[in-house]
Design a protein around this motif. Structure first.
Motif, PDB file in Angstrom:
ATOM      1  N   LEU A  41       0.814  -1.205   0.000  1.00  0.00           N
ATOM      2  CA  LEU A  41       0.000   0.000   0.000  1.00  0.00           C
ATOM      3  C   LEU A  41       0.852   1.262   0.000  1.00  0.00           C
ATOM      4  CD1 LEU A  41      -2.825  -1.089   2.476  1.00  0.00           C
ATOM      5  CD2 LEU A  41      -2.824  -1.166  -0.026  1.00  0.00           C
ATOM      6  N   HIS A  42       2.119   1.138   0.361  1.00  0.00           N
ATOM      7  CA  HIS A  42       3.019   2.294   0.269  1.00  0.00           C
ATOM      8  C   HIS A  42       3.133   2.757  -1.177  1.00  0.00           C
ATOM      9  CE1 HIS A  42       6.362   5.003   0.885  1.00  0.00           C
ATOM     10  NE2 HIS A  42       7.029   4.366  -0.057  1.00  0.00           N
ATOM     11  N   ARG A  43       3.404   1.828  -2.063  1.00  0.00           N
ATOM     12  CA  ARG A  43       3.526   2.158  -3.470  1.00  0.00           C
ATOM     13  C   ARG A  43       2.236   2.802  -3.984  1.00  0.00           C
ATOM     14  NH1 ARG A  43       2.168  -0.653  -8.708  1.00  0.00           N
ATOM     15  NH2 ARG A  43       2.371   1.155 -10.053  1.00  0.00           N
ATOM     16  N   ALA A  44       1.103   2.278  -3.557  1.00  0.00           N
ATOM     17  CA  ALA A  44      -0.187   2.783  -4.024  1.00  0.00           C
ATOM     18  C   ALA A  44      -0.500   4.176  -3.501  1.00  0.00           C
ATOM     19  CB  ALA A  44      -1.297   1.820  -3.604  1.00  0.00           C
ATOM     20  N   SER A  45       0.288   4.645  -2.524  1.00  0.00           N
ATOM     21  CA  SER A  45       0.046   5.950  -1.906  1.00  0.00           C
ATOM     22  C   SER A  45       0.944   7.051  -2.442  1.00  0.00           C
ATOM     23  CB  SER A  45       0.247   5.845  -0.386  1.00  0.00           C
ATOM     24  OG  SER A  45      -0.565   4.844   0.177  1.00  0.00           O
ATOM     25  N   LEU A  46       1.911   6.700  -3.283  1.00  0.00           N
ATOM     26  CA  LEU A  46       2.843   7.698  -3.791  1.00  0.00           C
ATOM     27  C   LEU A  46       2.185   8.553  -4.867  1.00  0.00           C
ATOM     28  CD1 LEU A  46       6.093   5.542  -3.913  1.00  0.00           C
ATOM     29  CD2 LEU A  46       5.298   7.096  -2.110  1.00  0.00           C
ATOM     30  N   SER A  47       2.874   9.592  -5.273  1.00  0.00           N
ATOM     31  CA  SER A  47       2.315  10.558  -6.218  1.00  0.00           C
ATOM     32  C   SER A  47       1.746   9.861  -7.454  1.00  0.00           C
ATOM     33  CB  SER A  47       3.396  11.554  -6.643  1.00  0.00           C
ATOM     34  OG  SER A  47       2.878  12.489  -7.565  1.00  0.00           O
ATOM     35  N   GLY A  48       0.477  10.108  -7.734  1.00  0.00           N
ATOM     36  CA  GLY A  48      -0.180   9.482  -8.873  1.00  0.00           C
ATOM     37  C   GLY A  48      -0.758   8.121  -8.579  1.00  0.00           C
ATOM     38  N   GLY A  49      -0.510   7.589  -7.390  1.00  0.00           N
ATOM     39  CA  GLY A  49      -1.015   6.264  -7.030  1.00  0.00           C
ATOM     40  C   GLY A  49      -2.483   6.307  -6.654  1.00  0.00           C
ATOM     41  N   PRO A  50      -3.152   5.169  -6.682  1.00  0.00           N
ATOM     42  CA  PRO A  50      -4.598   5.136  -6.432  1.00  0.00           C
ATOM     43  C   PRO A  50      -5.010   5.562  -5.030  1.00  0.00           C
ATOM     44  CG  PRO A  50      -3.705   2.911  -6.626  1.00  0.00           C
ATOM     45  CD  PRO A  50      -2.625   3.843  -7.074  1.00  0.00           C
ATOM     46  N   LEU A  51      -4.187   5.295  -4.008  1.00  0.00           N
ATOM     47  CA  LEU A  51      -4.544   5.725  -2.657  1.00  0.00           C
ATOM     48  C   LEU A  51      -4.261   7.210  -2.439  1.00  0.00           C
ATOM     49  CD1 LEU A  51      -3.534   2.870  -0.175  1.00  0.00           C
ATOM     50  CD2 LEU A  51      -5.820   3.645  -0.799  1.00  0.00           C
ATOM     51  N   SER A  77      -1.233  -9.856   5.213  1.00  0.00           N
ATOM     52  CA  SER A  77      -0.474  -8.678   5.650  1.00  0.00           C
ATOM     53  C   SER A  77      -0.421  -7.651   4.529  1.00  0.00           C
ATOM     54  CB  SER A  77       0.947  -9.064   6.085  1.00  0.00           C
ATOM     55  OG  SER A  77       1.640  -9.715   5.031  1.00  0.00           O
ATOM     56  N   ALA A  78      -0.015  -6.456   4.900  1.00  0.00           N
ATOM     57  CA  ALA A  78       0.156  -5.364   3.941  1.00  0.00           C
ATOM     58  C   ALA A  78       1.168  -4.400   4.518  1.00  0.00           C
ATOM     59  CB  ALA A  78      -1.173  -4.654   3.671  1.00  0.00           C
ATOM     60  N   HIS A  79       1.684  -3.527   3.676  1.00  0.00           N
ATOM     61  CA  HIS A  79       2.642  -2.508   4.132  1.00  0.00           C
ATOM     62  C   HIS A  79       2.015  -1.136   3.979  1.00  0.00           C
ATOM     63  CE1 HIS A  79       6.221  -0.435   5.167  1.00  0.00           C
ATOM     64  NE2 HIS A  79       7.013  -1.477   5.023  1.00  0.00           N
ATOM     65  N   SER A  80       1.970  -0.414   5.072  1.00  0.00           N
ATOM     66  CA  SER A  80       1.407   0.926   5.091  1.00  0.00           C
ATOM     67  C   SER A  80       2.295   1.917   4.348  1.00  0.00           C
ATOM     68  CB  SER A  80       1.242   1.394   6.538  1.00  0.00           C
ATOM     69  OG  SER A  80       0.850   2.752   6.599  1.00  0.00           O
ATOM     70  N   TYR A  81       1.704   3.033   3.963  1.00  0.00           N
ATOM     71  CA  TYR A  81       2.488   4.184   3.522  1.00  0.00           C
ATOM     72  C   TYR A  81       3.417   4.593   4.665  1.00  0.00           C
ATOM     73  CZ  TYR A  81       3.605   9.028   2.321  1.00  0.00           C
ATOM     74  OH  TYR A  81       4.255  10.198   2.047  1.00  0.00           O
ATOM     75  N   GLU A  98       0.241  11.974   7.129  1.00  0.00           N
ATOM     76  CA  GLU A  98      -0.585  11.236   8.071  1.00  0.00           C
ATOM     77  C   GLU A  98      -1.933  10.830   7.469  1.00  0.00           C
ATOM     78  OE1 GLU A  98       0.042  10.066  11.353  1.00  0.00           O
ATOM     79  OE2 GLU A  98       1.995  10.330  10.420  1.00  0.00           O
ATOM     80  N   VAL A  99      -2.445  11.641   6.553  1.00  0.00           N
ATOM     81  CA  VAL A  99      -3.660  11.251   5.829  1.00  0.00           C
ATOM     82  C   VAL A  99      -3.423   9.961   5.059  1.00  0.00           C
ATOM     83  CG1 VAL A  99      -5.118  11.860   3.836  1.00  0.00           C
ATOM     84  CG2 VAL A  99      -4.712  13.531   5.644  1.00  0.00           C
ATOM     85  N   LEU A 100      -2.262   9.851   4.426  1.00  0.00           N
ATOM     86  CA  LEU A 100      -1.956   8.666   3.626  1.00  0.00           C
ATOM     87  C   LEU A 100      -1.730   7.436   4.499  1.00  0.00           C
ATOM     88  CD1 LEU A 100       0.302  10.312   0.897  1.00  0.00           C
ATOM     89  CD2 LEU A 100      -2.081   9.580   0.690  1.00  0.00           C
ATOM     90  N   VAL A 101      -1.131   7.618   5.673  1.00  0.00           N
ATOM     91  CA  VAL A 101      -1.016   6.494   6.608  1.00  0.00           C
ATOM     92  C   VAL A 101      -2.403   6.033   7.039  1.00  0.00           C
ATOM     93  CG1 VAL A 101      -0.176   5.742   8.859  1.00  0.00           C
ATOM     94  CG2 VAL A 101       1.255   7.213   7.448  1.00  0.00           C
ATOM     95  N   VAL A 118       3.781  -1.082   9.880  1.00  0.00           N
ATOM     96  CA  VAL A 118       4.026   0.358   9.980  1.00  0.00           C
ATOM     97  C   VAL A 118       5.465   0.583  10.432  1.00  0.00           C
ATOM     98  CG1 VAL A 118       1.615   0.963  10.425  1.00  0.00           C
ATOM     99  CG2 VAL A 118       3.120   0.419  12.348  1.00  0.00           C
ATOM    100  N   HIS A 119       6.005   1.749  10.066  1.00  0.00           N
ATOM    101  CA  HIS A 119       7.369   2.108  10.449  1.00  0.00           C
ATOM    102  C   HIS A 119       7.364   2.955  11.716  1.00  0.00           C
ATOM    103  CE1 HIS A 119       9.543   1.642   6.298  1.00  0.00           C
ATOM    104  NE2 HIS A 119       8.938   0.545   6.684  1.00  0.00           N
TER     105      HIS A 119
END
Length: 285
Positions: A41-51, A77-81, A98-101, A118-119
């Motif tokens: 989900l980190h990748r999906a949260s980057l600029s232009g990503g769906p999240l 499991s999943a990986h957070s932004y 924090e919105v993206l997390v 989460v990191h």
């Protein structure tokens, strides 16, 4: 242990870090044999990503749920932004992070994820790195994340070990750091994640670290490293997996043997990727 892989095993291609979408990765990983898949989900949260899209991110999460049902896979499991906390000075920028997390947590809960990784954050004072302040700040942020996660019946948060910095300390790089934070949080919604490559880069002893973590270990990120690279398939680097595997049984680990190996496939020609993913599944099983 049960086989699992992050979707990031089928993301990168040559100089394009996100050549394939998460949707495409789900289909490819399942075709290779994986029935349990970790969502990046980190990748999906980057600029232009769906999240990252304020208008359509919930619809995208629904789409991922439909693909999950179509394939009959699970998301244990999943990986957070995540973001590097200490350089962030601008309040607006911090709020957006924090919105993206928060979105990662909501997406994971909606999709039936069991553990969202989460990191932890590092805090520095005028003297140097401060473990005390790092724990205080992590307590503040992690408790906020827990309030979101607890809305979802089966969702837990797993705090991951970091890579020790070359020029400054980084909180969470040792099993002891993770256990101290876990003790202070004192909440069953939390568990711990051990990334073997991070541990090797930080020169920790993996066997001793696993024994320290014991039954608080809920997620592993499995990848190998060498002098020049990391996030490779096990047995392609310097990690002594034959010695590590019995320790997983010794500590009673009941989770998934979860690959995080994006650099394994990065240079492969596209027509070889399906075979490579099937080989990765065979190594995992």
């Amino acid at each position: 242990m049960k086989p699992c892989t992050s979707t990031n095993i089928h993301e990168k291609y040559l100089d394009k870090p996100y050549y394939f979408t998460l949707e495409e990765s789900l289909y490819a990983c399942n075709e290779a044999g994986f029935q349990a898949i970790d969502l990046n989900l980190h990748r999906a949260s980057l600029s232009g990503g769906p999240l990252e899209n304020d208008s359509t991110w919930r619809a995208w999460v629904e789409k991922i749920g439909l693909i999950r049902d179509e394939l009959g896979v699970t998301f244990p499991s999943a990986h957070s932004y995540f973001y590097v906390w200490w350089p962030v000075q601008d309040l607006e920028q911090l709020t957006r992070h924090e919105v993206l997390v928060s979105r990662s947590i909501e997406a994971a809960g909606t999709l039936g994820v069991e553990h969202l990784v989460v990191h932890p954050y590092s805090v520095f004072d005028q003297a140097w790195y401060s473990q005390k302040k790092s724990i205080e700040y992590n307590l503040k942020f992690m408790e906020k994340y827990a309030k979101i996660a607890c809305r979802y019946k089966n969702l837990h948060l797993a705090i991951e070990n970091m890579v020790e910095g070359l020029d400054k300390r980084r909180f969470g790089s040792s099993a002891e750091d993770l256990l101290q934070l876990d003790y202070v949080l004192n909440d069953s919604i939390f568990g711990l994640c051990w990334d073997f490559g991070h541990g090797m880069r930080s020169h920790t002893n993996p066997i001793a670290s696993l024994r320290q973590l014991g039954n608080r270990l809920k997620v592993v990120h499995v990848h190998d490293i060498n002098e020049d690279s990391d996030h490779m398939l096990p047995f392609f680097g310097i990690t002594q997996w034959v010695e590590i595997m019995p320790i997983m049984k010794e500590i009673g680990f009941e989770g998934y043997w979860n690959y995080e190996c994006p650099n394994y496939t990065i240079n492969l020609p596209l027509d070889l990727r399906a075979k490579a993913l099937k080989f990765a599944y065979e190594v995992n099983t």
